[in-house]
Enzyme design. Structure first.
Site, PDB file in Angstrom:
ATOM      1  N   LYS A  36       0.853  -1.054   0.259  1.00 10.09           N
ATOM      2  CA  LYS A  36       0.032  -0.169   0.076  1.00 10.09           C
ATOM      3  C   LYS A  36       1.046   1.196   0.104  1.00 10.09           C
ATOM      4  CE  LYS A  36      -2.419  -0.746   3.872  1.00 10.09           C
ATOM      5  NZ  LYS A  36      -1.828  -2.195   4.193  1.00 10.09           N
ATOM      6  N   ARG A 111      -9.205   1.805   8.794  1.00 10.55           N
ATOM      7  CA  ARG A 111      -8.763   0.115   9.105  1.00 10.55           C
ATOM      8  C   ARG A 111     -10.102  -0.347   9.761  1.00 10.55           C
ATOM      9  NH1 ARG A 111      -2.915   0.975   9.060  1.00 10.55           N
ATOM     10  NH2 ARG A 111      -2.094  -1.070   9.308  1.00 10.55           N
ATOM     11  N   ARG A 145      11.091  -6.754   4.561  1.00 12.26           N
ATOM     12  CA  ARG A 145      10.951  -5.352   4.116  1.00 12.26           C
ATOM     13  C   ARG A 145      11.954  -4.341   5.080  1.00 12.26           C
ATOM     14  NH1 ARG A 145       5.110  -2.935   4.441  1.00 12.26           N
ATOM     15  NH2 ARG A 145       5.173  -3.180   6.664  1.00 12.26           N
ATOM     16  N   ARG A 188      11.447  -2.654  10.699  1.00 14.85           N
ATOM     17  CA  ARG A 188      10.364  -2.075  11.560  1.00 14.85           C
ATOM     18  C   ARG A 188      10.236  -3.258  12.633  1.00 14.85           C
ATOM     19  NH1 ARG A 188       5.455   0.101   8.013  1.00 14.85           N
ATOM     20  NH2 ARG A 188       4.400  -1.097   9.887  1.00 14.85           N
ATOM     21  N   ARG A 199      -0.617  -9.032  12.866  1.00 12.88           N
ATOM     22  CA  ARG A 199      -1.097  -8.179  12.241  1.00 12.88           C
ATOM     23  C   ARG A 199      -2.158  -8.561  11.124  1.00 12.88           C
ATOM     24  NH1 ARG A 199       3.848  -5.102   9.954  1.00 12.88           N
ATOM     25  NH2 ARG A 199       2.570  -3.581   9.221  1.00 12.88           N
TER      26      ARG A 199
HETATM   27  P1  AMP Z   1       1.031   0.838   9.101  1.00 13.45           P
HETATM   28  O1  AMP Z   1       2.322   1.181   8.673  1.00 13.45           O
HETATM   29  O2  AMP Z   1      -0.148   1.287   8.344  1.00 13.45           O
HETATM   30  O3  AMP Z   1       1.195  -0.624   9.138  1.00 13.45           O
HETATM   31  O4  AMP Z   1       0.771   1.211  10.581  1.00 13.45           O
HETATM   32  C1  AMP Z   1       1.476   0.603  11.675  1.00 13.45           C
HETATM   33  C2  AMP Z   1       0.774   0.841  12.956  1.00 13.45           C
HETATM   34  O5  AMP Z   1       0.205   2.042  13.292  1.00 13.45           O
HETATM   35  C3  AMP Z   1      -0.220  -0.396  13.143  1.00 13.45           C
HETATM   36  O6  AMP Z   1       0.020  -1.639  13.226  1.00 13.45           O
HETATM   37  C4  AMP Z   1      -1.343   0.325  14.094  1.00 13.45           C
HETATM   38  O7  AMP Z   1      -0.757   0.014  15.387  1.00 13.45           O
HETATM   39  C5  AMP Z   1      -1.260   1.573  13.835  1.00 13.45           C
HETATM   40  N1  AMP Z   1      -2.279   2.252  12.973  1.00 13.45           N
HETATM   41  C6  AMP Z   1      -2.218   2.784  11.644  1.00 13.45           C
HETATM   42  N2  AMP Z   1      -3.330   3.091  11.061  1.00 13.45           N
HETATM   43  C7  AMP Z   1      -4.201   2.908  11.971  1.00 13.45           C
HETATM   44  C8  AMP Z   1      -5.500   2.850  11.835  1.00 13.45           C
HETATM   45  N3  AMP Z   1      -6.341   3.132  10.757  1.00 13.45           N
HETATM   46  N4  AMP Z   1      -6.215   2.288  12.796  1.00 13.45           N
HETATM   47  C9  AMP Z   1      -5.796   1.905  13.876  1.00 13.45           C
HETATM   48  N5  AMP Z   1      -4.206   2.028  14.030  1.00 13.45           N
HETATM   49  C10 AMP Z   1      -3.536   2.069  13.045  1.00 13.45           C
END
Ligand code: AMP
Length: 241
Positions: A36, A111, A145, A188, A199
């Site tokens: 994404k 989400r 990654r 990460r 996740r």
């Molecule tokens: P990502 O880089 O999009 O995978 O986001 C990293 C982390 O940020 C996720 O595992 C969540 O802990 C938090 N996070 C990001 N976007 C959201 C969302 N829309 N709702 C809830 N938690 C989020």
């Protein structure tokens, strides 16, 4: 190819049924690791509109070391979702910035259905691109990654060849160093296998229902990922059609 044409036809229907005069507001749906962020940043550059990534907003807050950042770090490191109210507030606040006036792309938000409902009260989404990829490929891809700890640019060390899925690695020019800013490339904390499995489970439970949600609004465009970032031309064709 037949599949792509069908997808493009679906997207044309989507585009023509939405309010053409409004600036493009789109979002990318898909499991963790599907690409994404990478696709969103390339599409952003092509369309000249910003990508708003709630994951980046969360990581920036963690880096600032605030009390809120410390709470977010715990949730992030477990691979769990931040509460709907907090993340929605962070996203909507960011969408107030001037650079989003000409349109924007959302990466990682919404989400949950509650987040989607809250977003709908403020912004009309014209296109929800759903990126699709098998789960075992996702795990391999995500654990390989690397990201720049300075600017967040993403890379991938894995070369994945499975049936019609052919993904080249996305390597930096110099080992361990970001092409864009020279920063260190790191894994990460939430990209390790255990956290990735959690996740994915959270994704299936909380986020996958959004595919039906946006489909029922007539704005869903499914896009099967086959070659990773090399699929970008087909993705841009889908978005622009
Ligand atoms: P990502 O880089 O999009 O995978 O986001 C990293 C982390 O940020 C996720 O595992 C969540 O802990 C938090 N996070 C990001 N976007 C959201 C969302 N829309 N709702 C809830 N938690 C989020």
């Amino acid at each position: 190819m037949a599949r792509f044409s069908a997808v493009a036809a679906g997207a044309r229907r989507v585009a023509s049924s939405s309010a053409a005069a409004r600036p493009p507001a789109m979002l990318f749906l898909g499991a963790p690791g599907v690409g994404k962020g990478t696709f969103a940043s390339r599409v952003s550059a092509d369309l000249g509109i910003p990508t708003i990534s709630t994951g980046d907003l969360v990581r920036a807050e963690i880096k600032r070391g605030t009390a809120r950042g410390r709470l977010l770090a715990e949730t992030n490191d477990r691979g769990d979702l931040v509460g709907d109210d907090l993340i929605t507030e962070m996203a909507l606040e960011r969408l107030e910035d001037d650079d989003t006036r000409g349109g924007f792309i959302l990466d990682g938000f919404p989400r949950t259905t509650a987040q989607a409902d809250a977003l709908a009260k403020h912004h009309k989404i014209k296109l929800a691109v759903s990126l699709e990829l098998d789960e075992d490929v996702l795990v391999e891809k995500i654990t390989s990654r690397r990201v720049c700890e300075n600017c967040g640019e993403g890379y991938n060390l894995a070369s994945i060849q499975r049936g019609d899925i052919q993904m080249e690695p996305l390597l930096p020019q110099r080992d361990g160093e970001c092409d864009k800013c020279g920063g260190n490339l790191v894994q990460r904390k939430d990209d390790t296998e255990d956290v990735v499995r959690n996740r994915l489970e959270v994704y299936r439970r909380e986020t996958e229902p959004l595919i039906k949600y946006y489909d029922s609004l007539g704005v869903l465009a499914p896009f099967p990922v086959r070659r990773g970032v090399q699929d970008l031309p087909e993705l841009l064709e889908l978005i622009k059609s």
